[in-house]
Design a protein around this motif. Structure first.
Motif, PDB file in Angstrom:
ATOM      1  N   PHE A   1       0.794  -1.136  -0.210  1.00  0.00           N
ATOM      2  CA  PHE A   1      -0.101   0.020   0.239  1.00  0.00           C
ATOM      3  C   PHE A   1       0.976   0.851  -0.124  1.00  0.00           C
ATOM      4  O   PHE A   1       0.552   1.955  -0.591  1.00  0.00           O
ATOM      5  CB  PHE A   1      -1.066  -0.116   0.994  1.00  0.00           C
ATOM      6  N   GLY A   2       1.861   1.201   0.567  1.00  0.00           N
ATOM      7  CA  GLY A   2       2.654   2.581   0.409  1.00  0.00           C
ATOM      8  C   GLY A   2       3.514   2.415  -0.943  1.00  0.00           C
ATOM      9  O   GLY A   2       3.135   3.960  -1.386  1.00  0.00           O
ATOM     10  N   ASP A   3       3.418   1.582  -1.545  1.00  0.00           N
ATOM     11  CA  ASP A   3       3.990   1.635  -2.970  1.00  0.00           C
ATOM     12  C   ASP A   3       2.429   2.443  -3.160  1.00  0.00           C
ATOM     13  O   ASP A   3       2.958   3.304  -4.438  1.00  0.00           O
ATOM     14  CB  ASP A   3       4.268   0.057  -3.593  1.00  0.00           C
ATOM     15  N   LEU A   4       0.933   1.689  -3.364  1.00  0.00           N
ATOM     16  CA  LEU A   4       0.594   2.692  -4.327  1.00  0.00           C
ATOM     17  C   LEU A   4       0.156   3.829  -3.763  1.00  0.00           C
ATOM     18  O   LEU A   4      -0.243   4.996  -4.740  1.00  0.00           O
ATOM     19  CB  LEU A   4      -0.627   1.550  -3.864  1.00  0.00           C
TER      20      LEU A   4
ATOM     21  N   LYS B   1       2.528  10.632  -6.577  1.00  0.00           N
ATOM     22  CA  LYS B   1       3.480  11.349  -8.026  1.00  0.00           C
ATOM     23  C   LYS B   1       2.494  11.374  -9.322  1.00  0.00           C
ATOM     24  O   LYS B   1       2.741  11.967  -9.795  1.00  0.00           O
ATOM     25  CB  LYS B   1       4.748   9.705  -8.467  1.00  0.00           C
ATOM     26  N   LEU B   2       1.416  10.936  -9.505  1.00  0.00           N
ATOM     27  CA  LEU B   2       0.497  10.591 -10.547  1.00  0.00           C
ATOM     28  C   LEU B   2      -0.210  12.522 -10.439  1.00  0.00           C
ATOM     29  O   LEU B   2      -0.165  13.157 -10.999  1.00  0.00           O
ATOM     30  CB  LEU B   2      -0.358   9.751 -10.700  1.00  0.00           C
TER      31      LEU B   2
ATOM     32  N   PRO C   1       5.050   7.102 -12.551  1.00  0.00           N
ATOM     33  CA  PRO C   1       6.067   5.565 -12.282  1.00  0.00           C
ATOM     34  C   PRO C   1       6.451   4.944 -13.200  1.00  0.00           C
ATOM     35  O   PRO C   1       5.339   5.091 -13.675  1.00  0.00           O
ATOM     36  CB  PRO C   1       4.681   5.765 -11.130  1.00  0.00           C
ATOM     37  N   ASN C   2       6.991   3.830 -12.643  1.00  0.00           N
ATOM     38  CA  ASN C   2       7.175   2.466 -13.581  1.00  0.00           C
ATOM     39  C   ASN C   2       6.518   1.449 -13.187  1.00  0.00           C
ATOM     40  O   ASN C   2       6.470   0.940 -11.773  1.00  0.00           O
ATOM     41  CB  ASN C   2       9.086   2.334 -12.986  1.00  0.00           C
ATOM     42  N   ILE C   3       5.425   1.575 -14.028  1.00  0.00           N
ATOM     43  CA  ILE C   3       4.167   0.289 -13.386  1.00  0.00           C
ATOM     44  C   ILE C   3       4.483  -0.308 -14.596  1.00  0.00           C
ATOM     45  O   ILE C   3       4.439  -0.694 -15.834  1.00  0.00           O
ATOM     46  CB  ILE C   3       2.833   0.933 -13.977  1.00  0.00           C
ATOM     47  N   PRO C   4       4.748  -1.564 -14.934  1.00  0.00           N
ATOM     48  CA  PRO C   4       4.849  -2.943 -15.518  1.00  0.00           C
ATOM     49  C   PRO C   4       4.024  -2.918 -16.285  1.00  0.00           C
ATOM     50  O   PRO C   4       2.674  -2.928 -15.959  1.00  0.00           O
ATOM     51  CB  PRO C   4       5.030  -3.577 -14.905  1.00  0.00           C
ATOM     52  N   GLY C   5       4.462  -2.803 -17.763  1.00  0.00           N
ATOM     53  CA  GLY C   5       2.845  -3.005 -18.833  1.00  0.00           C
ATOM     54  C   GLY C   5       2.503  -1.638 -19.459  1.00  0.00           C
ATOM     55  O   GLY C   5       1.626  -1.483 -20.268  1.00  0.00           O
ATOM     56  N   LEU C   6       3.005  -0.871 -18.140  1.00  0.00           N
ATOM     57  CA  LEU C   6       1.778   0.787 -18.733  1.00  0.00           C
ATOM     58  C   LEU C   6       3.632   1.711 -19.301  1.00  0.00           C
ATOM     59  O   LEU C   6       4.278   2.129 -18.852  1.00  0.00           O
ATOM     60  CB  LEU C   6       1.749   1.455 -17.735  1.00  0.00           C
TER      61      LEU C   6
END
Length: 107
Positions: A2-5, A11-12, A98-103
């Motif tokens: 949840f911290g990452d989220l 950041k967004l 942010p570095n979101i895999p797949g995005l």
């Protein structure tokens, strides 16, 4: 997790604010376009708002020619402003994503 989220959401939000600030700044970026013979000049912002149109007296005598000049110059000016606008906004958006895999749409 949840911290990452929460970090990504923050950041967004920060990126969104930077994009909005960039859009406001683009209101102060002026671009000029002129016909090849200099009889018509257009100034607009990078946000595609027309600020001035200068028409030489010679063009006022031929309505059809003036219309053609306006169409050509306005289209070129709008294209130029759109390119600057999109490049500036994309640069800010890419920088803040942010570095979101797949995005990887901004890479």
């Amino acid at each position: 997790m949840f911290g990452d989220l929460m970090g990504m959401m923050g950041k967004l939000k920060e990126t969104q604010q930077k994009v909005e600030a960039t859009k406001k700044r683009l209101d102060t970026v002026f671009l000029e376009e002129a016909s090849s013979d200099g009889l018509l000049k257009i100034t607009l912002t990078a946000n595609r708002k027309i600020k001035t149109i200068e028409i030489a007296d010679a063009l006022l005598e031929d309505k059809e020619q003036l219309e053609d000049y306006l169409i050509l110059a306005l289209n070129k000016a709008i294209e130029k402003a759109t390119n600057v606008h999109e490049a500036e906004v994309a640069a800010v958006a890419k920088e803040g994503m942010p570095n979101i895999p797949g995005l990887d749409m901004f890479k």
